[in-house]
Design a protein around this motif. Structure first.
Motif, PDB file in Angstrom:
ATOM      1  N   SER A 156       0.832  -1.207   0.000  1.00 30.50           N
ATOM      2  CA  SER A 156       0.000   0.000   0.000  1.00 30.50           C
ATOM      3  C   SER A 156       0.869   1.261   0.000  1.00 30.50           C
ATOM      4  O   SER A 156       0.633   2.192  -0.782  1.00 30.50           O
ATOM      5  N   LEU A 157       1.892   1.276   0.857  1.00 30.66           N
ATOM      6  CA  LEU A 157       2.757   2.465   0.937  1.00 30.66           C
ATOM      7  C   LEU A 157       3.469   2.723  -0.390  1.00 30.66           C
ATOM      8  O   LEU A 157       3.583   3.876  -0.838  1.00 30.66           O
ATOM      9  N   GLN A 158       3.936   1.647  -1.019  1.00 28.43           N
ATOM     10  CA  GLN A 158       4.687   1.832  -2.278  1.00 28.43           C
ATOM     11  C   GLN A 158       3.750   2.280  -3.391  1.00 28.43           C
ATOM     12  O   GLN A 158       4.119   3.106  -4.224  1.00 28.43           O
ATOM     13  N   LEU A 159       2.536   1.755  -3.401  1.00 28.81           N
ATOM     14  CA  LEU A 159       1.562   2.160  -4.421  1.00 28.81           C
ATOM     15  C   LEU A 159       1.142   3.623  -4.227  1.00 28.81           C
ATOM     16  O   LEU A 159       1.163   4.418  -5.169  1.00 28.81           O
ATOM     17  N   THR A 160       0.778   3.966  -2.998  1.00 29.47           N
ATOM     18  CA  THR A 160       0.239   5.303  -2.745  1.00 29.47           C
ATOM     19  C   THR A 160       1.323   6.384  -2.798  1.00 29.47           C
ATOM     20  O   THR A 160       1.004   7.564  -2.910  1.00 29.47           O
ATOM     21  N   ASP A 176      -9.113  -3.260  -6.249  1.00 30.60           N
ATOM     22  CA  ASP A 176      -9.413  -1.857  -6.534  1.00 30.60           C
ATOM     23  C   ASP A 176      -8.955  -0.948  -5.400  1.00 30.60           C
ATOM     24  O   ASP A 176      -8.940  -1.352  -4.235  1.00 30.60           O
ATOM     25  N   VAL A 177      -8.627   0.285  -5.781  1.00 29.11           N
ATOM     26  CA  VAL A 177      -8.165   1.267  -4.797  1.00 29.11           C
ATOM     27  C   VAL A 177      -9.086   2.485  -4.820  1.00 29.11           C
ATOM     28  O   VAL A 177      -9.947   2.604  -5.697  1.00 29.11           O
ATOM     29  N   ILE A 178      -8.879   3.373  -3.876  1.00 31.99           N
ATOM     30  CA  ILE A 178      -9.731   4.557  -3.715  1.00 31.99           C
ATOM     31  C   ILE A 178      -8.981   5.791  -4.237  1.00 31.99           C
ATOM     32  O   ILE A 178      -7.787   5.956  -3.964  1.00 31.99           O
ATOM     33  N   VAL A 179      -9.686   6.629  -4.978  1.00 29.31           N
ATOM     34  CA  VAL A 179      -9.093   7.888  -5.441  1.00 29.31           C
ATOM     35  C   VAL A 179      -9.151   8.877  -4.272  1.00 29.31           C
ATOM     36  O   VAL A 179     -10.190   9.015  -3.617  1.00 29.31           O
ATOM     37  N   VAL A 180      -8.028   9.546  -4.002  1.00 29.83           N
ATOM     38  CA  VAL A 180      -7.986  10.438  -2.829  1.00 29.83           C
ATOM     39  C   VAL A 180      -8.916  11.639  -3.040  1.00 29.83           C
ATOM     40  O   VAL A 180      -9.121  12.093  -4.174  1.00 29.83           O
ATOM     41  N   PRO A 181      -9.477  12.154  -1.960  1.00 36.92           N
ATOM     42  CA  PRO A 181     -10.445  13.252  -2.062  1.00 36.92           C
ATOM     43  C   PRO A 181      -9.895  14.499  -2.761  1.00 36.92           C
ATOM     44  O   PRO A 181     -10.664  15.252  -3.369  1.00 36.92           O
ATOM     45  N   ALA A 182      -8.569  14.704  -2.702  1.00 33.71           N
ATOM     46  CA  ALA A 182      -7.999  15.920  -3.304  1.00 33.71           C
ATOM     47  C   ALA A 182      -8.123  15.936  -4.833  1.00 33.71           C
ATOM     48  O   ALA A 182      -7.994  17.000  -5.450  1.00 33.71           O
TER      49      ALA A 182
END
Ligand code: BEZ
Length: 211
Positions: A156-160, A176-182
């Motif tokens: 997760s850390l390497q992906l994000t 699947d991953v989540i798109v950050v709110p920003a």
């Protein structure tokens, strides 16, 4: 003051089962896991170091160097490693720090006096290539850690670190991953061409972008 996420991981020089190590130099431009255990020749610790040894190839694939630490002396570590290899069917090839003077334990606040005055608790730090602390977990002596969870967090850390995404509860590599709110939905559609699933304006999923 104790360490917090985002702080630079304190550097140190230590005697280890692989010789003297300068921590930052040893990590080089890769990732690091520094984890303490209460004591050598104890059952839970034996299984933890055995599991870490068995997972070395997984850590290597992720460009992660692992270092264990306790306040036991070097000769005790070296003898115990034979037992770990024998009982856990592994080959421990990562360094174990002999922190007799508690230098590392002090820098990383690994002794929690209300748990034990003398032994390090089960602390674990993930350190990024920028030498900053990315994750800290602390377990009691009675509970062995889940090293698959450590690998999952590293994924997760390497992906994000490379994409504007976050990973949901219980996420595993490939899901699947989540798109950050920003990131606006309009922007997300451009940035994530594999597709966007909008459940709520603040809850938007996309396939893992680096797969
Ligand atoms: C263990 O590793 O088994 C252990 C170490 C200290 C206290 C309790 C258990």
């Amino acid at each position: 003051m104790s360490l917090r996420l985002g702080d630079i991981a304190p550097d140190f020089t230590a005697q280890t089962t692989s010789g003297e190590i300068r921590f930052h130099e040893y990590l080089g431009s890769g990732w690091g896991v520094l984890f303490s255990h209460p004591a050598d020749y104890t059952p839970v610790c034996t299984t933890e170091l055995g599991r870490t040894a068995a997972l070395q190839e997984e850590f290597r694939k992720r460009n992660v160097k692992v270092l264990a630490v306790s306040v036991d002396p070097l000769d005790k570590h070296l003898g115990w490693v034979n037992d770990i290899n024998e009982t856990q069917g592994c080959h421990v090839d990562f360094p174990i720090i002999a922190d007799e003077d508690r230098k590392v334990a002090g820098l990383y606040d690994m002794i929690h006096p209300n748990a034990s005055e003398t032994f390090t608790v089960r602390s674990l730090f993930i350190i990024g290539p920028d030498k900053k602390v990315k994750l800290m977990i602390t377990y009691p002596a009675s509970t062995g850690r889940n090293f698959y969870e450590v690998l999952r967090v590293i994924d997760s850390l390497q992906l994000t670190a490379g994409y504007s995404v976050a990973t949901p509860a219980d996420w595993k590599d490939g899901e699947d991953v989540i798109v950050v709110p920003a990131v606006s939905t309009e922007d997300a559609i451009r940035r994530f061409p594999k597709g966007l699933r909008v459940v709520k304006p603040y809850l938007r999923y996309t396939p893992q972008p680096d797969k």
